[in-house]
Design an enzyme around this catalytic site. Structure first.
Site, PDB file in Angstrom:
ATOM      1  N   ASP A   1       0.868  -1.164   0.000  1.00  2.71           N
ATOM      2  CA  ASP A   1       0.000   0.000   0.000  1.00  2.71           C
ATOM      3  C   ASP A   1       0.916   1.228   0.000  1.00  2.71           C
ATOM      4  O   ASP A   1       2.118   1.117   0.290  1.00  2.71           O
ATOM      5  CB  ASP A   1      -0.878  -0.030   1.252  1.00  2.71           C
ATOM      6  CG  ASP A   1      -1.694   1.236   1.402  1.00  2.71           C
ATOM      7  OD1 ASP A   1      -2.428   1.588   0.464  1.00  2.71           O
ATOM      8  OD2 ASP A   1      -1.579   1.884   2.462  1.00  2.71           O
TER       9      ASP A   1
ATOM     10  N   ASP B   1       0.054   5.211   0.948  1.00  2.00           N
ATOM     11  CA  ASP B   1      -0.028   6.178   2.040  1.00  2.00           C
ATOM     12  C   ASP B   1      -0.056   5.456   3.379  1.00  2.00           C
ATOM     13  O   ASP B   1      -0.916   4.623   3.627  1.00  2.00           O
ATOM     14  CB  ASP B   1      -1.269   7.054   1.878  1.00  2.00           C
ATOM     15  CG  ASP B   1      -1.137   8.400   2.567  1.00  2.00           C
ATOM     16  OD1 ASP B   1      -0.135   8.612   3.267  1.00  2.00           O
ATOM     17  OD2 ASP B   1      -2.022   9.238   2.398  1.00  2.00           O
TER      18      ASP B   1
END
Length: 339
Positions: A19, A21
């Site tokens: 992922d 952020d």
């Protein structure tokens, strides 16, 4: 006892999917250690991928953003919910089929790139509607999508994130725009591609071929749940949204395979743990009491966490934890738990 018995976690997987952020960067700055971790994976020839619910940028734009931060990334390593939605539609529709696109130009470009024809009006008889976030999306776009769905076009949403981050605080995300159509149509989208739905991670995993895939994320409700739905192992890093209290209270659908404080857990067996452990685990013991959990013993904070997860998850206990030794107090402080 460590998570992988002295072996590096990363060596058990052919592909590591990150992922963005909260794992690789926070807003616009790389998280400490992220540049080095990704660089090390590339240097060792390990396949790397990035998965994001963001549908307003193309993969090449995300790769440029990462590279500008010092994180080496190629467009083919990045899978956005826009690209995954386009690939899914390509597999389900005939070549050249019209698709009504609600969202940013990046989503229209991804639809074109897979050989489908983006359109804007319901009277062009679209074979499907795909909806993603776009700052210019307005009533006319939503009205055309509503008409097309009522006429029978299947409705695909790139993601249902209610908000998106900004330097001014959370702003309405695609989930908020989807909610407008949900209200107007009195129904749910036919397909949601982004996390926590499995399609995004399943698409990424297919790129690894027959090898195993590890998902690295910071959110239990999107990254970890999405990995579990896709049948993938997951590593929760505590550098972003989800914290230890949330982990201890997590339902089964949101429980990771491993936990580490940061990306060092990929390479250092002493910096990662498999969860849950046992109520008596690596020098720690956990008792269930009327007031919550009691931790006693000594050892690594991560091993204490594995023992805490074992009891909290089996008893559906909350994150209230008491320390029964000075060493336990130090471990709980390291884990961000009040004592």
């Amino acid at each position: 006892m460590t998570a992988v018995a002295g072996e590096r976690l990363v060596d058990g997987y052919a592909l590591v999917v990150f992922d963005l952020d909260g794992v690789i960067y926070l807003i616009d700055r790389p998280i400490p250690g992220a540049v080095e971790a990704v660089g090390r994976l590339h240097a060792e020839g390990k396949a790397v991928g990035y998965a994001t619910n963001n549908a307003s940028r193309r993969s090449s734009e995300v790769a440029d953003l990462l590279t500008g931060m010092g994180v080496p990334a190629r467009p083919e390593e990045v899978l956005t919910s826009a690209a995954a939605s386009a690939e899914l539609l390509r597999d389900r529709l005939p070549a050249g089929a019209p698709v009504l696109v609600v969202g940013a130009e990046a989503l229209r470009a991804e639809i074109s790139a897979v050989g489908l024809r983006p359109v804007s009006r319901a009277d062009e008889e679209p074979a499907a509607v795909v909806q993603g976030y776009g700052p210019q999306v307005g009533w006319v776009d939503l009205a055309e999508a509503s008409l097309a769905v009522r006429a029978g076009a299947p409705w695909y949403a790139t993601n249902t994130d209610r908000t998106l981050p900004s330097d001014r605080g959370p702003l309405p995300g695609n989930g908020s725009l989807v909610a407008v159509l949900r209200t107007a149509l009195n129904r749910e989208p036919d397909v949601v591609v982004g996390k926590p739905e499995p399609a995004l991670f399943a698409t990424a995993a297919r790129r690894a071929g027959s090898g195993r895939t590890l998902l690295v994320g910071d959110r239990l409700d999107t990254d970890i749940e999405g990995a579990r739905r896709a049948g993938l192992d997951s590593l929760l890093v505590l550098t972003g949204v989800s914290d230890v209290p949330e982990l201890l209270a997590a339902p089964e659908s949101r429980r990771p395979t491993y936990v580490s404080f940061d990306l060092a857990g990929l390479f250092d067996s002493a910096a990662v743990v498999r969860v849950p452990g046992e109520p008596e685990f690596a020098g720690w013991s956990v008792d269930l009491t009327a007031g919550g959990l009691t931790l006693r013993g000594a050892g690594r904070p991560l091993d204490a966490l594995a023992a805490l997860c074992a009891v909290a998850w089996s008893a559906s206990a909350g994150p209230q934890v008491r320390a029964a030794s000075p060493e336990a107090e130090e471990a709980l402080a390291a884990l961000g738990l009040s004592v």
